[in-house]
Write an enzyme that holds these catalytic residues in place. Structure first.
Site, PDB file in Angstrom:
ATOM      1  N   CYS A  45       0.510   8.920 -12.848  1.00 44.49           N
ATOM      2  CA  CYS A  45      -0.097   8.452 -14.105  1.00 44.49           C
ATOM      3  C   CYS A  45      -0.539   6.993 -13.997  1.00 44.49           C
ATOM      4  O   CYS A  45      -1.654   6.641 -14.378  1.00 44.49           O
ATOM      5  CB  CYS A  45       0.892   8.628 -15.252  1.00 44.49           C
ATOM      6  SG  CYS A  45       0.296   7.945 -16.788  1.00 44.49           S
ATOM      7  N   CYS A  50      -3.760   8.864 -15.124  1.00 42.30           N
ATOM      8  CA  CYS A  50      -4.118   8.583 -16.530  1.00 42.30           C
ATOM      9  C   CYS A  50      -4.610   7.156 -16.771  1.00 42.30           C
ATOM     10  O   CYS A  50      -5.649   6.961 -17.407  1.00 42.30           O
ATOM     11  CB  CYS A  50      -2.911   8.788 -17.438  1.00 42.30           C
ATOM     12  SG  CYS A  50      -1.824  10.122 -16.976  1.00 42.30           S
ATOM     13  N   LYS A  53      -7.797   6.011 -14.735  1.00 45.22           N
ATOM     14  CA  LYS A  53      -8.871   6.892 -15.233  1.00 45.22           C
ATOM     15  C   LYS A  53      -9.367   6.425 -16.604  1.00 45.22           C
ATOM     16  O   LYS A  53     -10.568   6.319 -16.852  1.00 45.22           O
ATOM     17  CB  LYS A  53      -8.344   8.336 -15.307  1.00 45.22           C
ATOM     18  CG  LYS A  53      -9.267   9.398 -15.861  1.00 45.22           C
ATOM     19  CD  LYS A  53      -9.293   9.534 -17.379  1.00 45.22           C
ATOM     20  CE  LYS A  53      -7.972   9.688 -18.054  1.00 45.22           C
ATOM     21  NZ  LYS A  53      -7.311  10.960 -17.887  1.00 45.22           N
ATOM     22  N   TYR A 181      -9.542  19.435 -16.504  1.00 41.44           N
ATOM     23  CA  TYR A 181      -9.390  18.080 -17.044  1.00 41.44           C
ATOM     24  C   TYR A 181     -10.070  17.037 -16.155  1.00 41.44           C
ATOM     25  O   TYR A 181     -10.876  16.234 -16.615  1.00 41.44           O
ATOM     26  CB  TYR A 181      -7.906  17.704 -17.066  1.00 41.44           C
ATOM     27  CG  TYR A 181      -7.075  18.252 -18.178  1.00 41.44           C
ATOM     28  CD1 TYR A 181      -6.759  17.460 -19.276  1.00 41.44           C
ATOM     29  CD2 TYR A 181      -6.540  19.524 -18.125  1.00 41.44           C
ATOM     30  CE1 TYR A 181      -5.947  17.930 -20.286  1.00 41.44           C
ATOM     31  CE2 TYR A 181      -5.723  20.009 -19.124  1.00 41.44           C
ATOM     32  CZ  TYR A 181      -5.432  19.201 -20.209  1.00 41.44           C
ATOM     33  OH  TYR A 181      -4.626  19.672 -21.204  1.00 41.44           O
ATOM     34  N   GLU A 185     -13.495  14.884 -16.960  1.00 41.32           N
ATOM     35  CA  GLU A 185     -13.340  13.447 -17.232  1.00 41.32           C
ATOM     36  C   GLU A 185     -14.194  12.619 -16.265  1.00 41.32           C
ATOM     37  O   GLU A 185     -14.924  11.720 -16.687  1.00 41.32           O
ATOM     38  CB  GLU A 185     -11.859  13.057 -17.147  1.00 41.32           C
ATOM     39  CG  GLU A 185     -11.075  13.640 -18.324  1.00 41.32           C
ATOM     40  CD  GLU A 185      -9.592  13.312 -18.309  1.00 41.32           C
ATOM     41  OE1 GLU A 185      -9.068  12.891 -17.267  1.00 41.32           O
ATOM     42  OE2 GLU A 185      -8.951  13.485 -19.367  1.00 41.32           O
ATOM     43  N   HIS A 441     -12.051   6.841 -46.538  1.00 43.41           N
ATOM     44  CA  HIS A 441     -13.504   6.872 -46.460  1.00 43.41           C
ATOM     45  C   HIS A 441     -14.087   5.497 -46.193  1.00 43.41           C
ATOM     46  O   HIS A 441     -13.592   4.535 -46.751  1.00 43.41           O
ATOM     47  CB  HIS A 441     -14.036   7.418 -47.796  1.00 43.41           C
ATOM     48  CG  HIS A 441     -15.516   7.598 -47.804  1.00 43.41           C
ATOM     49  ND1 HIS A 441     -16.124   8.632 -47.127  1.00 43.41           N
ATOM     50  CD2 HIS A 441     -16.495   6.869 -48.389  1.00 43.41           C
ATOM     51  CE1 HIS A 441     -17.431   8.548 -47.302  1.00 43.41           C
ATOM     52  NE2 HIS A 441     -17.682   7.484 -48.055  1.00 43.41           N
ATOM     53  N   GLU A 446     -11.392  11.604 -41.926  1.00 45.73           N
ATOM     54  CA  GLU A 446     -11.303  12.187 -43.273  1.00 45.73           C
ATOM     55  C   GLU A 446     -11.731  13.649 -43.285  1.00 45.73           C
ATOM     56  O   GLU A 446     -11.325  14.409 -44.167  1.00 45.73           O
ATOM     57  CB  GLU A 446     -12.123  11.372 -44.288  1.00 45.73           C
ATOM     58  CG  GLU A 446     -13.622  11.449 -44.092  1.00 45.73           C
ATOM     59  CD  GLU A 446     -14.391  10.599 -45.111  1.00 45.73           C
ATOM     60  OE1 GLU A 446     -14.022  10.596 -46.295  1.00 45.73           O
ATOM     61  OE2 GLU A 446     -15.362   9.928 -44.703  1.00 45.73           O
TER      62      GLU A 446
HETATM   63  P1  NDP Z   1      -7.131  22.099 -14.173  1.00 44.26           P
HETATM   64  O1  NDP Z   1      -6.058  23.105 -14.067  1.00 44.26           O
HETATM   65  O2  NDP Z   1      -7.361  21.408 -15.450  1.00 44.26           O
HETATM   66  O3  NDP Z   1      -8.505  22.764 -13.745  1.00 44.26           O
HETATM   67  C1  NDP Z   1      -8.645  23.372 -12.493  1.00 44.26           C
HETATM   68  C2  NDP Z   1     -10.097  23.806 -12.316  1.00 44.26           C
HETATM   69  O4  NDP Z   1     -10.262  24.217 -10.977  1.00 44.26           O
HETATM   70  C3  NDP Z   1     -10.480  24.981 -13.176  1.00 44.26           C
HETATM   71  O5  NDP Z   1     -11.813  24.826 -13.549  1.00 44.26           O
HETATM   72  C4  NDP Z   1     -10.287  26.176 -12.247  1.00 44.26           C
HETATM   73  O6  NDP Z   1     -11.220  27.192 -12.467  1.00 44.26           O
HETATM   74  C5  NDP Z   1     -10.611  25.584 -10.901  1.00 44.26           C
HETATM   75  N1  NDP Z   1      -9.813  26.174  -9.819  1.00 44.26           N
HETATM   76  C6  NDP Z   1      -8.490  26.399  -9.803  1.00 44.26           C
HETATM   77  N2  NDP Z   1      -8.103  26.906  -8.628  1.00 44.26           N
HETATM   78  C7  NDP Z   1      -9.213  27.002  -7.869  1.00 44.26           C
HETATM   79  C8  NDP Z   1      -9.477  27.459  -6.550  1.00 44.26           C
HETATM   80  N3  NDP Z   1      -8.497  27.917  -5.773  1.00 44.26           N
HETATM   81  N4  NDP Z   1     -10.742  27.424  -6.099  1.00 44.26           N
HETATM   82  C9  NDP Z   1     -11.743  26.960  -6.875  1.00 44.26           C
HETATM   83  N5  NDP Z   1     -11.543  26.512  -8.124  1.00 44.26           N
HETATM   84  C10 NDP Z   1     -10.301  26.525  -8.617  1.00 44.26           C
HETATM   85  O7  NDP Z   1      -6.830  21.072 -12.974  1.00 44.26           O
HETATM   86  P2  NDP Z   1      -7.170  19.531 -12.743  1.00 44.26           P
HETATM   87  O8  NDP Z   1      -7.123  19.360 -11.285  1.00 44.26           O
HETATM   88  O9  NDP Z   1      -8.392  19.134 -13.479  1.00 44.26           O
HETATM   89  O10 NDP Z   1      -5.941  18.799 -13.419  1.00 44.26           O
HETATM   90  C11 NDP Z   1      -4.607  19.099 -13.013  1.00 44.26           C
HETATM   91  C12 NDP Z   1      -3.662  18.893 -14.161  1.00 44.26           C
HETATM   92  O11 NDP Z   1      -3.507  17.504 -14.388  1.00 44.26           O
HETATM   93  C13 NDP Z   1      -4.142  19.462 -15.471  1.00 44.26           C
HETATM   94  O12 NDP Z   1      -3.751  20.795 -15.631  1.00 44.26           O
HETATM   95  C14 NDP Z   1      -3.507  18.566 -16.488  1.00 44.26           C
HETATM   96  O13 NDP Z   1      -2.272  19.115 -16.874  1.00 44.26           O
HETATM   97  C15 NDP Z   1      -3.303  17.266 -15.763  1.00 44.26           C
HETATM   98  N6  NDP Z   1      -4.281  16.268 -16.242  1.00 44.26           N
HETATM   99  C16 NDP Z   1      -4.238  15.900 -17.547  1.00 44.26           C
HETATM  100  C17 NDP Z   1      -5.142  14.999 -18.035  1.00 44.26           C
HETATM  101  C18 NDP Z   1      -5.101  14.631 -19.479  1.00 44.26           C
HETATM  102  O14 NDP Z   1      -4.075  14.865 -20.103  1.00 44.26           O
HETATM  103  N7  NDP Z   1      -6.164  14.083 -20.055  1.00 44.26           N
HETATM  104  C19 NDP Z   1      -6.161  14.392 -17.186  1.00 44.26           C
HETATM  105  C20 NDP Z   1      -6.133  14.870 -15.842  1.00 44.26           C
HETATM  106  C21 NDP Z   1      -5.215  15.774 -15.407  1.00 44.26           C
HETATM  107  P3  NDP Z   1     -10.995  28.396 -13.502  1.00 44.26           P
HETATM  108  O15 NDP Z   1     -10.775  27.812 -14.848  1.00 44.26           O
HETATM  109  O16 NDP Z   1     -12.255  29.153 -13.392  1.00 44.26           O
HETATM  110  O17 NDP Z   1      -9.791  29.117 -13.014  1.00 44.26           O
END
Ligand code: NDP
Length: 452
Positions: A45, A50, A53, A181, A185, A441, A446
């Site tokens: 983080c 976080c 970022k 995510y 982002e 307001h 709101e």
């Molecule tokens: P996410 O789980 O959010 O998204 C993963 C993405 O990768 C999805 O679009 C998924 O596709 C795709 N995917 C998953 N596995 C494969 C694969 N084997 N081959 C190709 N594509 C794949 O992961 P992130 O890496 O973005 O983030 C990890 C975690 O970090 C998040 O789950 C979150 O909990 C945390 N995080 C939180 C943030 C916040 O709170 N603002 C910011 C950044 C990270 P599909 O949906 O089609 O399966």
């Protein structure tokens, strides 16, 4: 508390959000605590997640604000963006936080080792570089998660979110693999800073866990802002060209995509490889995670785990809660369980979205009578803008009890507004309570109390 037969009462592996909180609280209960961290104190983080970022998000939002400034009568001449200035400022803040976290450990009498620790028995760890073996009554594994790249040729040419903060220059063309995510982002950041951005995903879904109306709105707005999407496009291979640029081939029947940087953001996997968990007879789950009970206890009674390494909810505040609850329960005689219900979350996309509680689809699956209230509005700040970017809020309400089960928001400042609104969902307030609240307001928030 002191157990003479062990070097420490608690040995924590991993000084991220969960590990640091657990160390500090256990020490405050009188435990003798040490923590090992192989990289930098602070964890994902603070060091490469976080916090840096969010600073990049702030930086990129100036582009939008400068656009608005002209509408409001300002002349902004000669505005230009310099990536190294931003990158180095962010790195300096990471250094500051790293130092602050290190001081926190010291001021709480937690000893720290900058070393890789591996479990060699239920009560012992081995420090790889110093060669020391240390014993502890309790071991806590808080090693987090790590970005994984799917298996494709040329993956070594691609970066993950770990490396994105150190880029030499602002890439002209960025391809981002994944639509979760991290992908959305960074797509927003690079798009606003002026890079050409293409998001490629294996399916046709973005941000799968969020309410479909928010996802549709984000997709439409980001496409209008110039982000290109290639859906149902699994990566085939990445080739490095003679000029150093990259060609990404995806299996969607379309043309390869040229890029200067390919950022892979396809999920994060629990950091359990090579930790020696088998030496404490701990069997990993299917996703490489450490299975734990409600108090963070693994199948080995002296070993606990918290945070992303347990792959429950990969969010910093959850790791912190789990670390705190573990320390209170084991060292403070205050058994505490973490509530995973109504966890607020946000995606710092542009515009950001934020949610708490059940989506409309989840509510329909669990309740017989669901009422949905929505507000589709033009944020006042955008009123002069040629861009028609509308905000959208949704309340999901139990038709029987009138209880608000979920709040879903996309629009400027949605995460800031939602954090406060999440209290109402956690407290079980009703739609009538929202209706009885006087609007503040003029504001966007709101809208939350004006949906009829
Ligand atoms: P996410 O789980 O959010 O998204 C993963 C993405 O990768 C999805 O679009 C998924 O596709 C795709 N995917 C998953 N596995 C494969 C694969 N084997 N081959 C190709 N594509 C794949 O992961 P992130 O890496 O973005 O983030 C990890 C975690 O970090 C998040 O789950 C979150 O909990 C945390 N995080 C939180 C943030 C916040 O709170 N603002 C910011 C950044 C990270 P599909 O949906 O089609 O399966």
């Amino acid at each position: 508390m002191a157990q003479a037969q062990f070097d420490y009462d608690l040995f924590v592996i991993g000084a991220g959000s969960g590990g640091v909180r657990a160390s500090r609280i256990a020490a405050s209960h009188g435990a003798r605590v040490a923590v090992a961290e192989e990289y930098r104190i602070g964890g994902t983080c603070v060091i490469r997640g976080c916090v840096p970022k969010k600073l990049l998000v702030y930086a990129s939002q100036f582009a939008d604000d400068l656009g608005h400034a002209a509408d409001y009568g300002w002349t902004v001449e000669g505005a230009r963006f310099d990536w190294p200035t931003l990158r180095d400022a962010v790195a300096r803040d990471v250094d500051r936080l790293n130092a602050a976290y290190t001081r926190t450990l010291a001021s709480n009498q937690v000893e720290h080792f900058l070393d890789r620790a591996e479990i060699v028995g239920p009560h012992s760890v081995h420090l790889k570089h110093s060669g020391r073996t240390i014993t502890a009554k309790t071991i806590l594994v808080a090693t987090g998660a790590w970005p994984v790249k799917p298996d494709f040729a040329g993956a070594e040419h691609c970066i993950t979110s770990n490396e994105v903060f150190h880029l030499e220059t602002l890439p002209r063309r960025v391809v981002i693999a994944g639509a979760g995510y991290i992908a959305l982002e960074f797509a927003g950041v690079f798009n606003a800073l002026g890079s050409a951005v293409t998001v490629v995903n294996r399916s046709d879904a973005i941000l799968r866990s969020y309410d479909i109306d928010l996802r549709d709105r984000l997709l439409a707005i980001t496409q209008a802002r110039g982000i290109a999407y290639r859906f149902n496009a699994p990566i085939d291979r990445v080739e490095k060209q003679a000029d150093g640029s990259l060609q990404l081939h995806v299996r969607d029947g379309g043309e390869p995509i040229a890029a200067d940087v390919v950022l892979v953001a396809t999920g994060r996997t629990p950091n359990t490889a090579g930790l020696g968990l088998e030496n404490a007879q701990i069997v990993l789950g299917d996703r490489g995670e450490i299975p734990v009970d409600g108090e963070g206890r693994t199948s080995c009674p002296s070993v606990f785990a918290v945070g992303d390494v347990t792959d429950r909810v990969q969010l910093t505040p959850i790791a912190i809660r789990e670390g705190h609850a573990f320390a209170d329960g084991v060292f403070g005689a205050k058994p505490t369980t973490v509530s995973y219900d109504a966890i607020p979350s946000a995606v710092f996309s542009q515009p950001p979205l934020a949610a708490v509680g059940l989506t409309e689809a989840e509510a329909h699956a669990q309740y017989a009578d669901i009422k949905v209230f929505t507000s589709d509005f033009r944020p006042m700040k955008n009123i002069f803008s040629e861009r028609v970017e509308r905000g959208y809020y949704k309340l999901v309400v139990d038709g029987v009890t009138d209880r608000v089960l979920g709040i879903h928001m996309i629009g400027p400042d949605a995460p800031e507004i939602l954090q406060a609104a999440a209290i109402a969902v956690k407290a079980g307030l009703t739609k009538a309570d929202f209706d009885a609240t006087i609007a503040l307001h003029p504001s966007m928030a709101e809208e939350l109390v004006l949906m009829r």
